[in-house]
Design a protein around this motif. Sequence first.
Motif, PDB file in Angstrom:
ATOM      1  N   SER A  20      54.230  47.640  25.828  1.00 50.99           N
ATOM      2  CA  SER A  20      54.930  47.445  24.557  1.00 50.99           C
ATOM      3  C   SER A  20      56.019  48.490  24.359  1.00 50.99           C
ATOM      4  CB  SER A  20      53.937  47.532  23.390  1.00 50.99           C
ATOM      5  OG  SER A  20      53.413  48.851  23.296  1.00 50.99           O
ATOM      6  N   LYS A  21      57.041  48.150  23.553  1.00 50.17           N
ATOM      7  CA  LYS A  21      58.080  49.125  23.211  1.00 50.17           C
ATOM      8  C   LYS A  21      57.498  50.360  22.520  1.00 50.17           C
ATOM      9  CE  LYS A  21      61.196  46.939  20.838  1.00 50.17           C
ATOM     10  NZ  LYS A  21      62.480  46.746  20.097  1.00 50.17           N
ATOM     11  N   PRO A  22      56.575  50.189  21.567  1.00 47.14           N
ATOM     12  CA  PRO A  22      56.024  51.374  20.900  1.00 47.14           C
ATOM     13  C   PRO A  22      55.396  52.377  21.870  1.00 47.14           C
ATOM     14  CG  PRO A  22      55.490  49.414  19.645  1.00 47.14           C
ATOM     15  CD  PRO A  22      56.101  48.929  20.929  1.00 47.14           C
ATOM     16  N   LEU A  23      54.822  51.874  22.967  1.00 44.95           N
ATOM     17  CA  LEU A  23      54.230  52.805  23.923  1.00 44.95           C
ATOM     18  C   LEU A  23      55.305  53.688  24.552  1.00 44.95           C
ATOM     19  CD1 LEU A  23      51.643  53.737  25.358  1.00 44.95           C
ATOM     20  CD2 LEU A  23      52.187  52.119  27.187  1.00 44.95           C
TER      21      LEU A  23
ATOM     22  N   THR B 101      71.324  48.855  28.960  1.00 43.63           N
ATOM     23  CA  THR B 101      69.868  48.786  29.120  1.00 43.63           C
ATOM     24  C   THR B 101      69.174  48.919  27.769  1.00 43.63           C
ATOM     25  OG1 THR B 101      69.962  49.720  31.345  1.00 43.63           O
ATOM     26  CG2 THR B 101      67.864  49.896  30.189  1.00 43.63           C
ATOM     27  N   SER B 102      68.182  48.088  27.533  1.00 43.63           N
ATOM     28  CA  SER B 102      67.406  48.181  26.296  1.00 43.63           C
ATOM     29  C   SER B 102      65.976  48.612  26.615  1.00 43.63           C
ATOM     30  CB  SER B 102      67.378  46.832  25.574  1.00 43.63           C
ATOM     31  OG  SER B 102      66.599  45.890  26.307  1.00 43.63           O
ATOM     32  N   VAL B 103      65.372  49.282  25.659  1.00 43.77           N
ATOM     33  CA  VAL B 103      63.971  49.685  25.812  1.00 43.77           C
ATOM     34  C   VAL B 103      63.093  48.448  25.922  1.00 43.77           C
ATOM     35  CG1 VAL B 103      62.028  50.853  24.697  1.00 43.77           C
ATOM     36  CG2 VAL B 103      64.314  51.883  24.626  1.00 43.77           C
ATOM     37  N   ALA B 104      63.481  47.381  25.235  1.00 45.05           N
ATOM     38  CA  ALA B 104      62.703  46.137  25.286  1.00 45.05           C
ATOM     39  C   ALA B 104      62.653  45.589  26.716  1.00 45.05           C
ATOM     40  CB  ALA B 104      63.314  45.105  24.348  1.00 45.05           C
ATOM     41  N   THR B 105      63.778  45.646  27.421  1.00 41.07           N
ATOM     42  CA  THR B 105      63.817  45.150  28.798  1.00 41.07           C
ATOM     43  C   THR B 105      62.908  45.981  29.702  1.00 41.07           C
ATOM     44  OG1 THR B 105      66.077  44.333  28.545  1.00 41.07           O
ATOM     45  CG2 THR B 105      65.311  44.738  30.789  1.00 41.07           C
ATOM     46  N   ILE B 106      62.961  47.289  29.533  1.00 35.47           N
ATOM     47  CA  ILE B 106      62.121  48.176  30.341  1.00 35.47           C
ATOM     48  C   ILE B 106      60.649  47.909  30.056  1.00 35.47           C
ATOM     49  CG2 ILE B 106      61.486  50.591  30.749  1.00 35.47           C
ATOM     50  CD1 ILE B 106      64.452  51.272  30.078  1.00 35.47           C
ATOM     51  N   ALA B 107      60.311  47.771  28.786  1.00 31.87           N
ATOM     52  CA  ALA B 107      58.921  47.504  28.401  1.00 31.87           C
ATOM     53  C   ALA B 107      58.436  46.190  29.001  1.00 31.87           C
ATOM     54  CB  ALA B 107      58.800  47.473  26.876  1.00 31.87           C
TER      55      ALA B 107
ATOM     56  N   GLU C 272      60.024  54.999  36.838  1.00 31.88           N
ATOM     57  CA  GLU C 272      60.550  54.306  38.013  1.00 31.88           C
ATOM     58  C   GLU C 272      61.297  53.041  37.605  1.00 31.88           C
ATOM     59  OE1 GLU C 272      59.002  52.489  42.291  1.00 31.88           O
ATOM     60  OE2 GLU C 272      57.683  53.776  41.092  1.00 31.88           O
ATOM     61  N   ILE C 273      60.712  52.264  36.718  1.00 28.89           N
ATOM     62  CA  ILE C 273      61.348  51.031  36.254  1.00 28.89           C
ATOM     63  C   ILE C 273      62.596  51.349  35.426  1.00 28.89           C
ATOM     64  CG2 ILE C 273      61.046  49.052  34.708  1.00 28.89           C
ATOM     65  CD1 ILE C 273      58.085  49.016  35.625  1.00 28.89           C
ATOM     66  N   ALA C 274      62.490  52.334  34.556  1.00 29.37           N
ATOM     67  CA  ALA C 274      63.624  52.693  33.704  1.00 29.37           C
ATOM     68  C   ALA C 274      64.780  53.247  34.529  1.00 29.37           C
ATOM     69  CB  ALA C 274      63.185  53.722  32.659  1.00 29.37           C
ATOM     70  N   SER C 275      64.475  54.049  35.538  1.00 27.96           N
ATOM     71  CA  SER C 275      65.526  54.609  36.392  1.00 27.96           C
ATOM     72  C   SER C 275      66.303  53.497  37.083  1.00 27.96           C
ATOM     73  CB  SER C 275      64.918  55.554  37.432  1.00 27.96           C
ATOM     74  OG  SER C 275      64.347  56.692  36.824  1.00 27.96           O
ATOM     75  N   ALA C 276      65.571  52.521  37.610  1.00 28.36           N
ATOM     76  CA  ALA C 276      66.223  51.391  38.268  1.00 28.36           C
ATOM     77  C   ALA C 276      67.081  50.604  37.281  1.00 28.36           C
ATOM     78  CB  ALA C 276      65.178  50.483  38.905  1.00 28.36           C
ATOM     79  N   GLN C 277      66.579  50.424  36.068  1.00 28.26           N
ATOM     80  CA  GLN C 277      67.312  49.650  35.068  1.00 28.26           C
ATOM     81  C   GLN C 277      68.550  50.398  34.592  1.00 28.26           C
ATOM     82  OE1 GLN C 277      65.835  46.636  34.564  1.00 28.26           O
ATOM     83  NE2 GLN C 277      67.684  45.966  33.513  1.00 28.26           N
ATOM     84  N   PHE C 278      68.398  51.678  34.246  1.00 23.34           N
ATOM     85  CA  PHE C 278      69.542  52.484  33.809  1.00 23.34           C
ATOM     86  C   PHE C 278      70.571  52.611  34.935  1.00 23.34           C
ATOM     87  CE2 PHE C 278      66.618  54.709  30.623  1.00 23.34           C
ATOM     88  CZ  PHE C 278      67.234  54.151  29.512  1.00 23.34           C
ATOM     89  N   GLY C 279      70.091  52.837  36.157  1.00 26.00           N
ATOM     90  CA  GLY C 279      70.998  53.026  37.281  1.00 26.00           C
ATOM     91  C   GLY C 279      71.725  51.759  37.678  1.00 26.00           C
TER      92      GLY C 279
END
Length: 203
Positions: A48-51, A36-42, A22-29
């Motif tokens: 954490s990013k590793p998760l 968009t970076s994985v760090a921002t989503i995390a 849900e968070i990633a979809s909003a960020q990518f969209g």
Amino acid sequence: MARPNAGTKGVPRLDRESQILEIASAQFGTDGFAGTSVATIAEKAGISKPLIYNYFGSKEGLYEACLDRGGAIVAEEIERIARGDAVGIERGMQTLGGMFTLLEPQPYLWRLFFDPTAPSTGPIADSVALYADRIGKLAEEGVAELMTLAGNTDELDISAMTTVWLGIVDSLMDWWLDHPTETAEQMMQRCMRLLAALFGDSE
């Protein structure tokens, strides 16, 4: 020992995945794939990013999962309307109304499928094509029904009108996303006025 299906801080894995998507979809969209970076989503998810990499493998894998989630939501809504009793232009207007209502709280879902910064080959492109084909077939079915009611069963005419309809829907969605203060109800009323202007008030 943690349970195999457990997420972080006692959150079940499926719940955690849903939250991330849900968070990633909003960020990518909103910011696009490239922005968009994985760090921002995390950070927004409080994990954490590793998760994220553990769950989805890569940024591309996360985007693909967002596409699968968003595509299923949109396609299932259109399919729900298609199973109803509405036919012809009424079905088309109900489809628009359903899309506006569905996307009002999550408009970013639409832009996931039209992101010029996303990879144009590989699994992401395949996922976009899969849902575009699924939605396109539903559009063709509705257009064929409308054209048949008007006495036209020419396959090329139906194909051309399907392209026109999909272009109208895409244009309306783009306009709406550029005017975020417009509600789903306001968009539906606007579409009714546009339809009346084009074809005359049927009342």
